[in-house]
Design an enzyme around this catalytic site. Sequence first.
Site, short mmCIF file in Angstrom:
data_model
loop_
_atom_site.label_atom_id
_atom_site.label_comp_id
_atom_site.label_asym_id
_atom_site.label_seq_id
_atom_site.Cartn_x
_atom_site.Cartn_y
_atom_site.Cartn_z
N LYS A 182 1.25 4.43 -2.72
CA LYS A 182 1.08 5.85 -2.39
C LYS A 182 2.38 6.63 -2.64
O LYS A 182 2.33 7.81 -2.97
CB LYS A 182 0.56 6.01 -0.95
CG LYS A 182 -0.91 5.59 -0.81
CD LYS A 182 -1.82 6.45 -1.71
CE LYS A 182 -3.29 6.10 -1.60
NZ LYS A 182 -4.16 6.95 -2.42
N TYR B 66 0.85 -1.20 0.00
CA TYR B 66 0.00 0.00 0.00
C TYR B 66 0.88 1.25 0.00
O TYR B 66 0.65 2.19 -0.78
CB TYR B 66 -0.94 0.00 1.22
CG TYR B 66 -1.78 1.26 1.28
CD1 TYR B 66 -2.77 1.52 0.32
CD2 TYR B 66 -1.58 2.22 2.28
CE1 TYR B 66 -3.53 2.69 0.35
CE2 TYR B 66 -2.32 3.39 2.31
CZ TYR B 66 -3.30 3.61 1.35
OH TYR B 66 -4.04 4.78 1.39
#
Length: 256
Positions: free
Chosen positions: A159, A155
């Site tokens: 980002k 994740y």
Amino acid sequence: MTQHKIALVTGATAGIGKSTSHILAKQGINLIITGRRKDRLVELKEEIELKHSVTVKTLAFDIRDALATEKAWQCLDDTWKNIDILINNAGLAAGLDHLQTGNPDDWTQMIDTNIKGILNISRLVMPRMIERQTGHIVNIGSIAGKETYEKGAVYCATKHAVEALTKGMRIDLLPYNIKVTAVCPGMVDTEFSFVRFKGDEERAKNVYNGLSPLTPDDIAETIWFALSRPSHVCINDILVMPTQQASSMYVNRKTS
Ligand code: NDP
Ligand code: 8X3
């Protein structure tokens, strides 16, 4: 007659995207709201059009799918393709695991949504902005794009990629008077954790135990701040955290 601006908001069926749609409509901006859940899009359209004097179009598609994204885009009338504001918000975390035990399907879902999703829609919107020499793109990053935390590597990688794409867009679009902003939140109380933990409500609720997280409205207001600056001002990057969160790993929980 004043011409309404047009904003396209991805991931408008919940959380930050939904709040942002409301705040933009309040400012008299016509909207294209997108997400996979058509029923929620229709509900939001009705709610907004009842409250504000704007027109809302709904486009239900999976942003991971480049062809589906293009097909949805082609359904828009020509004038609706002249987007002034693009909010690249659709995104998710799937799972919370060490890399060595992570689930490759979760990785694919995060990479395809959080990275390719931005590319799939932006490549359709940017040419018209370039042609019209105007536009503002807001990418929703995260504290996870600035730091990496245990069990969040993939994740966080997506980002970090949003951070790189934001900088790259700003450079590539520089000749065309197009602003590019990253809004990067810490913990926001949305469906994010419910999705991350695949519907485990108890586990999702525990994420916010003993703290006052940000609300989706906090982020929508921050986005509006960036959008409402004068034409010569571009807010490049905003990191917004709950007061009780200093970093991804340091959280001051008040439990009694
Ligand atoms: P929510 O789960 O509440 O909303 C996520 C939105 O993304 C939904 O509207 C969902 O729509 C949409 N979405 C997810 N997958 C797809 C897909 N494949 N195709 C189209 N739309 C999709 O979470 P948030 O509002 O919190 O998340 C919004 C953004 O904010 C994300 O990019 C997230 O990474 C980021 N963020 C969130 C933080 C938090 O703590 N909540 C902190 C920092 C950043 P649907 O399911 O209908 O398709
Ligand atoms: C979402 C917030 O802390 O799970 O981007 O990375 S966090």
